[in-house]
Design an enzyme around this catalytic site. Sequence first.
Site, PDB file in Angstrom:
ATOM      1  N   ARG A 174       0.861  -1.313  -0.069  1.00 45.10           N
ATOM      2  CA  ARG A 174      -0.239  -0.050   0.030  1.00 45.10           C
ATOM      3  C   ARG A 174       0.758   1.153   0.028  1.00 45.10           C
ATOM      4  O   ARG A 174       0.634   2.310   0.666  1.00 45.10           O
ATOM      5  CB  ARG A 174      -1.031   0.172   1.188  1.00 45.10           C
ATOM      6  N   SER A 227     -10.064  -0.555   3.842  1.00 49.53           N
ATOM      7  CA  SER A 227      -9.337  -0.884   5.334  1.00 49.53           C
ATOM      8  C   SER A 227      -8.656   0.314   5.965  1.00 49.53           C
ATOM      9  O   SER A 227      -8.034   1.302   5.382  1.00 49.53           O
ATOM     10  CB  SER A 227      -8.271  -1.774   5.034  1.00 49.53           C
ATOM     11  N   GLU A 297      -3.889   2.652   7.135  1.00 57.89           N
ATOM     12  CA  GLU A 297      -3.474   2.712   5.701  1.00 57.89           C
ATOM     13  C   GLU A 297      -4.192   3.794   5.113  1.00 57.89           C
ATOM     14  O   GLU A 297      -3.693   4.568   4.210  1.00 57.89           O
ATOM     15  CB  GLU A 297      -4.250   1.422   5.230  1.00 57.89           C
TER      16      GLU A 297
HETATM   17  N1  EPU Z   1     -10.966 -11.196  10.380  1.00 57.55           N
HETATM   18  C1  EPU Z   1     -11.506 -11.509  11.811  1.00 57.55           C
HETATM   19  N2  EPU Z   1     -12.160 -10.484  12.335  1.00 57.55           N
HETATM   20  C2  EPU Z   1     -12.812  -9.212  11.362  1.00 57.55           C
HETATM   21  C3  EPU Z   1     -12.198  -9.258  10.056  1.00 57.55           C
HETATM   22  C4  EPU Z   1     -11.206 -10.270   9.838  1.00 57.55           C
HETATM   23  O1  EPU Z   1     -11.163 -12.329  12.673  1.00 57.55           O
HETATM   24  O2  EPU Z   1     -13.483  -8.526  11.995  1.00 57.55           O
HETATM   25  C5  EPU Z   1      -9.992 -12.354  10.174  1.00 57.55           C
HETATM   26  C6  EPU Z   1     -10.614 -12.924   9.031  1.00 57.55           C
HETATM   27  O3  EPU Z   1     -11.347 -13.971   9.090  1.00 57.55           O
HETATM   28  C7  EPU Z   1      -9.409 -13.485   7.959  1.00 57.55           C
HETATM   29  C8  EPU Z   1      -8.492 -12.382   8.284  1.00 57.55           C
HETATM   30  O4  EPU Z   1      -8.898 -11.871   9.334  1.00 57.55           O
HETATM   31  O5  EPU Z   1      -8.905 -14.630   8.517  1.00 57.55           O
HETATM   32  C9  EPU Z   1      -8.231 -11.420   7.234  1.00 57.55           C
HETATM   33  O6  EPU Z   1      -9.281 -10.713   6.764  1.00 57.55           O
HETATM   34  P1  EPU Z   1      -9.935 -10.630   5.375  1.00 57.55           P
HETATM   35  O7  EPU Z   1      -9.986 -11.795   4.749  1.00 57.55           O
HETATM   36  O8  EPU Z   1     -11.152 -10.040   5.331  1.00 57.55           O
HETATM   37  O9  EPU Z   1      -9.115  -9.670   4.717  1.00 57.55           O
HETATM   38  P2  EPU Z   1      -8.190  -8.584   5.209  1.00 57.55           P
HETATM   39  O10 EPU Z   1      -6.755  -8.832   5.526  1.00 57.55           O
HETATM   40  O11 EPU Z   1      -8.812  -7.885   6.442  1.00 57.55           O
HETATM   41  C10 EPU Z   1      -7.541  -7.544   2.885  1.00 57.55           C
HETATM   42  C11 EPU Z   1      -7.088  -6.022   2.512  1.00 57.55           C
HETATM   43  C12 EPU Z   1      -8.600  -5.529   1.851  1.00 57.55           C
HETATM   44  C13 EPU Z   1      -8.872  -6.671   0.806  1.00 57.55           C
HETATM   45  C14 EPU Z   1      -9.183  -7.822   1.396  1.00 57.55           C
HETATM   46  C15 EPU Z   1      -9.737  -9.206   0.489  1.00 57.55           C
HETATM   47  C16 EPU Z   1      -5.728  -4.806   3.788  1.00 57.55           C
HETATM   48  C17 EPU Z   1      -5.162  -3.986   4.885  1.00 57.55           C
HETATM   49  N3  EPU Z   1      -6.962  -5.199   3.344  1.00 57.55           N
HETATM   50  O12 EPU Z   1      -8.238  -7.378   4.052  1.00 57.55           O
HETATM   51  O13 EPU Z   1      -8.211  -4.320   0.928  1.00 57.55           O
HETATM   52  O14 EPU Z   1     -10.283  -6.153   0.372  1.00 57.55           O
HETATM   53  O15 EPU Z   1      -8.078  -8.442   1.866  1.00 57.55           O
HETATM   54  O16 EPU Z   1      -8.805  -9.397  -0.567  1.00 57.55           O
HETATM   55  O17 EPU Z   1      -4.514  -5.355   2.964  1.00 57.55           O
HETATM   56  C18 EPU Z   1      -8.264  -1.897   1.331  1.00 57.55           C
HETATM   57  O18 EPU Z   1      -7.115  -2.200   1.083  1.00 57.55           O
HETATM   58  O19 EPU Z   1      -8.803  -0.886   1.597  1.00 57.55           O
HETATM   59  C19 EPU Z   1      -9.257  -3.417   1.395  1.00 57.55           C
HETATM   60  C20 EPU Z   1     -10.374  -3.280   1.868  1.00 57.55           C
END
Ligand code: EPU
Length: 305
Positions: A174, A227, A297
Amino acid sequence: MSWRTKSRLAWLRQLPGVSEDEPLASRTSFGIGGPADFFVELARPEMIEQAIEGCRDRDIPYLLLGAGTNLLIADGGIEGLVVRVVNREHQVEGTRVRAGAGLKMMRLARIVADANLRGFEFAIGVPGTVGGAVYQDAGCWGKEIHEVLVEVEGFMPGSGRQTWKPPALKFGYRTSALRDGDLKGGLVIAATIHLARGDGEEAKQLMAKLTRERSETQPIKTKNCGSVFKNPAGDSAGRLVQAAGLKGTREGAALVSPLHGNFIVNEGGATASDVKNLIERVMAEVKRRFGIELEPEVEMVGRWK
Ligand code: EPU
């Protein structure tokens, strides 16, 4: 000393299409933030270049705005000139696609599927523009724009038109040289990406499936900035916020999403200060509970109290 001298104000006021004290909240996905001192919306690259070159020559602060995602604008608004970049042209030539910085990533994802190209389906999960995506190497589902990028046509006030190949943009998680390095203040005019030939219908089916899944895990119908925090190495910000018991925490009308811990939702009328206070509370609590420093971010810009 303020930059607000008579001659600078006179120069800003003669820019074609410029407005003063222009509200910005409705131009952000959060729906939050004060006005721009001066605001102009421009599609033609030469016009954008003239505007920011003029700002540089006169030491007037400027900010380039795309779709206003991943952005928290202070309630005090933004100093100087805000240029909203809206060049949305695109050309498909074989497996290469050139897209204007102002084109939305989601729109480009559909355009390339219509052209039977594959490898850009991830962009259906990226709310911002092509320019914004290059600025911070946006991505979704583990894929980022740098992976398909061939080159970027850019403009650097003081140095003119440039072509930036991916190494010059110094992409990281990012981030890029445009956001945090030696290309700060540079303009993305257009990006050329390279994709693979394939079945456009399959691409559309995959995008529909991914969007359904995203709507189950992220509050995509709400006013938010995407995010809020970067994921710390080997962990997930959303998981940490949940484990700290912070889902549903609020400051004013800003709420930590009960659906996904790494989202803050503007329930209507939230101020930038509400969001900033909530971000700081979350950071303090995650640090206290787990010893981990979350890094925002979302980019916070403008005049903070
Ligand atoms: N999780 C929890 N509780 C929550 C949210 C998530 O336990 O409230 C756990 C999920 O179960 C999962 C892990 O955390 O095991 C990761 O969560 P998720 O798959 O939702 O992805 P993320 O890492 O939170 C990233 C990107 C998003 C993108 C998603 C989908 C970052 C900071 N965020 O989110 O990007 O949409 O993957 O690929 O890298 C953005 O950058 O603005 C954004 C939305």
